[in-house]
Write a protein that holds these residues in place. Structure first.
Motif, short mmCIF file in Angstrom:
data_model
loop_
_atom_site.label_atom_id
_atom_site.label_comp_id
_atom_site.label_asym_id
_atom_site.label_seq_id
_atom_site.Cartn_x
_atom_site.Cartn_y
_atom_site.Cartn_z
N SER A 197 8.69 3.36 11.95
CA SER A 197 9.50 3.96 10.90
C SER A 197 8.96 5.35 10.61
O SER A 197 7.75 5.58 10.72
CB SER A 197 9.43 3.10 9.63
N SER A 213 7.88 5.70 -3.51
CA SER A 213 7.46 6.86 -2.73
C SER A 213 5.95 6.79 -2.51
O SER A 213 5.21 6.16 -3.27
CB SER A 213 7.80 8.15 -3.47
N TRP A 214 5.49 7.46 -1.47
CA TRP A 214 4.06 7.50 -1.23
C TRP A 214 3.33 8.17 -2.39
O TRP A 214 2.26 7.71 -2.82
CB TRP A 214 3.76 8.24 0.07
N THR A 243 8.69 -1.20 7.04
CA THR A 243 9.14 0.18 7.27
C THR A 243 8.93 1.15 6.11
O THR A 243 8.96 2.36 6.31
CB THR A 243 10.65 0.19 7.60
N HIS A 244 8.74 0.63 4.88
CA HIS A 244 8.63 1.50 3.71
C HIS A 244 7.51 1.02 2.80
O HIS A 244 7.25 -0.19 2.74
CB HIS A 244 9.93 1.48 2.88
N PRO A 245 6.87 1.92 2.07
CA PRO A 245 5.95 1.46 1.02
C PRO A 245 6.74 0.70 -0.04
O PRO A 245 7.85 1.11 -0.41
CB PRO A 245 5.34 2.75 0.47
N MET A 246 6.17 -0.40 -0.50
CA MET A 246 6.87 -1.28 -1.44
C MET A 246 5.97 -1.55 -2.65
O MET A 246 4.75 -1.61 -2.55
CB MET A 246 7.23 -2.60 -0.76
N PRO A 282 11.29 -0.42 -3.04
CA PRO A 282 10.74 0.78 -2.40
C PRO A 282 10.08 1.70 -3.42
O PRO A 282 10.49 1.77 -4.58
CB PRO A 282 11.97 1.45 -1.78
N THR A 316 12.76 -4.20 6.27
CA THR A 316 13.23 -3.04 5.51
C THR A 316 13.32 -3.38 4.02
O THR A 316 13.15 -4.54 3.62
CB THR A 316 14.62 -2.64 6.02
N PRO A 317 13.60 -2.39 3.19
CA PRO A 317 13.82 -2.70 1.76
C PRO A 317 14.91 -3.74 1.54
O PRO A 317 14.84 -4.51 0.57
CB PRO A 317 14.20 -1.34 1.19
N ARG A 356 12.29 -5.41 12.31
CA ARG A 356 11.92 -4.57 11.19
C ARG A 356 12.11 -5.29 9.85
O ARG A 356 13.08 -6.03 9.65
CB ARG A 356 12.76 -3.27 11.17
N HIS A 410 8.58 6.46 7.81
CA HIS A 410 7.97 6.36 6.48
C HIS A 410 6.56 5.78 6.53
O HIS A 410 6.00 5.44 5.47
CB HIS A 410 8.85 5.51 5.58
#
Length: 760
Positions: free
Chosen positions: A546, A138-139, A122-125, A136, A95-96, A93, A548
């Motif tokens: 994830s 938010s969507w 795993t996260h939008p960046m 990171p 990750t942030p 993974r 997310h």
């Protein structure tokens, strides 16, 4: 247990070299498949995942677009397909915390292999203006950023929406709908870099830009010509079809500048005898000079015309146009000059002719070795001429077979991902959705890079892929991308494109083919179209990497609503909730998809799209017939002391994704910066095996494009020709060096000189 990703980039300074192999697959392929799968997924996850690949109730392999038959093996995948699945279904993974530890400047120093090995994002960046790293986001804020940039453009044509061949039919349809409702046809895709030349040639000559054969046709053929293609690495499951055809009596002619193990002998891992002994595939190997394929087919056509009774006169009279002009051009071709362009002996071509004349059902398969030259379109037209002469289109066991390299690249084009859509498609789209699509043509890949370079495009959005790694003229392309105000990449894993950002940059992590997709209406599936025009469902079975992540259709739907606002009457929210509603709209817009959902429910294997030349011997061209074409024979000319370079893949590679640092079939281990040169050419240049050189391309603009530090490998290439892996050698391909008509980068014919490396 899955293993951890590499902490540092492996050293590639001294690759080991052994003689090339003469057979593909077998026990080594099984061992390598299991090794890679266990490293990425662990034992239990490997079994759970691989047994669902290409099954009717499973997911479509994210690798190549080779079709499956109605009867499936338990293990319906190849070594490289398993690598593609393992990389996506990996337990690793990103990750942030990873992005906090690795600034963008650090990512830019890493190899594509290292980036890809880190795992799933795993996260939008988001990288804000002036920021040195991704953080990171938010969507909701991510879509706000996209809307801010797109709505502030002076024209919708300042935005570019690129699509990778992995994108599903549903996501592709939504993306082109959004782009056109927004107001642009700037929809470049990876077809622009691969089979655009095929589509251009086939649309003109037979009326549809797709292949005309099925898997069953291959099994029934008397003669199969495989030109400019290495199926052992790029489409390994094709070897099973060739083996079945050979067992039924077919003969195979391979046309390629390099001998390839997969076309010499195939050790089928599905049977004990095949795995241990294997079967020879190629009956005649024509070691063509790079770019000499049009000349070869012109000479074959010339000889067919000179042979009494060889032409199918009834077919030519009833179904074709332009025969007289074509025959005049073929008869006028100078034999000696045309033969020199092939690098072959006359006896070799005459032997091929005897095999052609003995065949009542002939198929020609090809890939990038034919499509990435300046004269690729006339080359493929000449292939069509060859097949038309003997009536080999529109009957069982015969036809054209351009072999697509990515799992839904053909489907994306069918869904409307095209910068030059037909008026009929736009009329149907506008009627269905009550919009007014732009009618002017948009940017293809090369023109999109030029627009970014020149400040005419300011926002770049990529649905998958590795745009920077896949495109030509690396330094020019990267500089162009950095001029953008915003770059957005919908991705599952890291690649070079994430390290080459605009003023602002977003990475939007998405579900992969292997991931279970659950939306508000329940579990979803998507669809793909394979290389032979069969459409079927793909259902992921693994928990998402994830919580997310968003699916590709969800990302497009939410982006569209954020950008277009409530003024758009398109039901974007409904499309996200239930993909069946997308398929209902596709059924009313795209020919051949009527009753889309019902047909998928009725047959888990899917359905074949209509193909008029194949199904009816009807040719929807401007003349209403199949068109012979008459073009002068073209071929690259190389100055004294230079070589003609083709870029290619290693066996541990799929497109720009690097699975490892070996090329097992070619005898290369532990490094990718190698250049394959014929021993006689190397000696003439004073280059010993193991010497280190810089590759320097030569182009009309006088710009020096250099790829430094390549180990010379003496290799049985065609004389005057060389080969090296991409994306490392994309830097050598000028942006302006493209195929006539299709504008595909001419990556298979680059004039280079070899200079001793300063560090050697």
């Amino acid at each position: 247990m899955a293993s951890k990703p590499p902490a540092g980039d492996p050293v590639q300074d001294a690759p080991q070299v052994a003689p090339p192999q003469h057979a593909a697959a077998g026990l080594p392929a099984i061992g390598h498949t299991l090794k890679i799968s266990h490293q990425q997924m662990g034992v239990r996850r490997t079994a759970r995942t691989l047994l669902k690949v290409n099954q009717k109730d499973g997911f479509d392999c994210p690798g190549c677009a080779w079709p499956e038959g109605d009867k499936r093996h338990i293990a319906e995948f190849c070594e490289n397909g398993a690598k593609a699945v393992a990389e996506e279904a990996t337990l690793r993974r990103v990750t942030p915390d990873f992005f906090a530890a690795h600034p963008i400047a650090d990512l830019a120093t890493r190899s594509g292999y290292w980036l890809g090995q880190q795992g799933r994002i795993t996260h939008p960046m988001y990288a804000a203006e002036g920021a040195g790293r991704y953080e990171p986001v938010s969507w909701e804020r991510a879509f706000e950023i996209i809307a801010e940039e797109l709505t502030s453009l002076a024209s919708p044509d300042e935005a570019v929406f690129y699509t990778s061949g992995r994108t599903s039919n549903e996501a592709a349809f939504l993306l082109q709908l959004f782009a056109r409702e927004f107001g642009t046809n700037n929809l470049p895709d990876c077809s622009n870099m691969c089979h655009e030349s095929s589509g251009s040639a086939l649309t003109e000559t037979i009326g549809i830009g797709k292949g005309s054969v099925s898997l069953e046709d291959l099994h029934q053929a008397d003669l199969i010509m495989v030109a400019g293609q290495n199926p052992g690495t790029n489409h390994p499951r094709m070897l099973s079809a060739l083996g079945k055809a050979k067992a039924a009596g077919a003969r195979i002619i391979s046309v390629n500048p390099l001998p390839e193990a997969g076309l010499e002998r195939f050790k089928n891992p599905q049977t004990p005898q095949g795995m241990l002994k294997g079967a020879a595939l190629t009956d005649l190997f024509l070691q063509i000079r790079i770019g000499g394929d049009q000349a070869l087919f012109r000479l074959l056509n010339k000889l067919i015309l000179q042979t009494d009774g060889a032409v199918d006169e009834d077919f030519v009279r009833e179904h074709t146009h332009g025969y007289e002009e074509f025959t005049a051009a073929a008869e006028a071709a100078d034999w000696d000059q045309t033969l020199a362009a092939t690098g072959l002996e006359r006896a070799e071509i005459e032997r091929a002719l005897r095999m052609v004349l003995a065949s009542k059902r002939t198929i020609v398969c090809w890939a990038m070795g034919l499509t990435q030259h300046k004269h690729s379109v006339p080359t493929i037209r000449e292939v069509v001429n060859f097949l038309l002469l003997r009536g080999n289109i529109g009957r069982p066991g015969a036809g054209v077979c351009p072999v697509r390299g990515h799992s839904n690249v053909q489907g994306d084009r069918t869904m409307g991902i095209f910068e030059r859509p037909s008026p009929a498609f736009l009329d149907a789209l506008d009627k269905e959705f009550g919009i007014t699509s732009p009618r002017h043509h948009g940017f293809d890949v090369v023109r999109a890079i030029e627009a970014l370079r020149d400040g005419k495009a300011k926002v770049f959005f990529a649905m998958g892929g590795n745009f920077v790694g896949a495109t030509p003229d690396t330094e020019v392309t990267e500089a162009a991308m950095r001029r953008a105000r915003l770059t957005v990449h919908v991705s599952t894993k890291l690649n070079r494109s994430h390290a080459v950002t605009g003023t602002r940059a977003l990475i939007l992590p998405t579900l992969g083919r292997t991931d279970k997709d659950v939306q508000a209406s329940g579990k979803q599936f998507v669809t793909v179209e394979d290389s032979m025009g069969l459409v079927h469902a793909s259902r992921g079975n693994l928990p998402p990497a994830s919580p997310h992540l968003l699916s590709e259709p969800a990302i497009v739907a939410r982006m569209a609503r954020a950008v277009l606002g409530q003024a758009s009457a398109t039901p974007w929210e409904d499309f996200e909730k239930d993909y069946a509603t997308i398929r209902d709209r596709i059924a009313r817009v795209v020919p051949g998809f009527q009753d889309f959902n019902a047909r998928l429910a009725a047959d888990p294997a899917g359905f074949a799209l209509p193909h008029a030349p194949r199904d009816e011997r009807r040719f929807p061209t401007r003349t209403g017939k199949a068109n012979f074409t008459a073009a002068p024979v073209e071929y690259p000319t190389v100055p004294e002391g230079r070589l003609l370079l083709q870029t290619l893949r290693s066996h541990d590679q799929y497109n720009t994704t690097i699975y490892g640092l070996d090329d097992r079939y070619r005898g290369i281990k532990g490094g990718r910066r190698v250049v394959l040169v014929h021993p006689d050419d190397a000696r003439e240049h004073g280059l010993a095996d193991g010497a280190y050189v810089d590759l320097v391309s030569e182009w009309t603009d006088g710009t020096e494009r250099r790829a430094a530090g390549f180990r010379v490998v003496h290799y049985p290439t065609a004389r005057g020709c060389a080969a090296a892996y991409y994306p490392e050698t994309n830097v050598l391909v000028p942006l302006e060096a493209t195929a006539d008509i299709s504008n595909t980068p001419a990556s298979k014919s680059v004039i280079v000189r070899l200079e001793q490396s300063p560090s050697a």
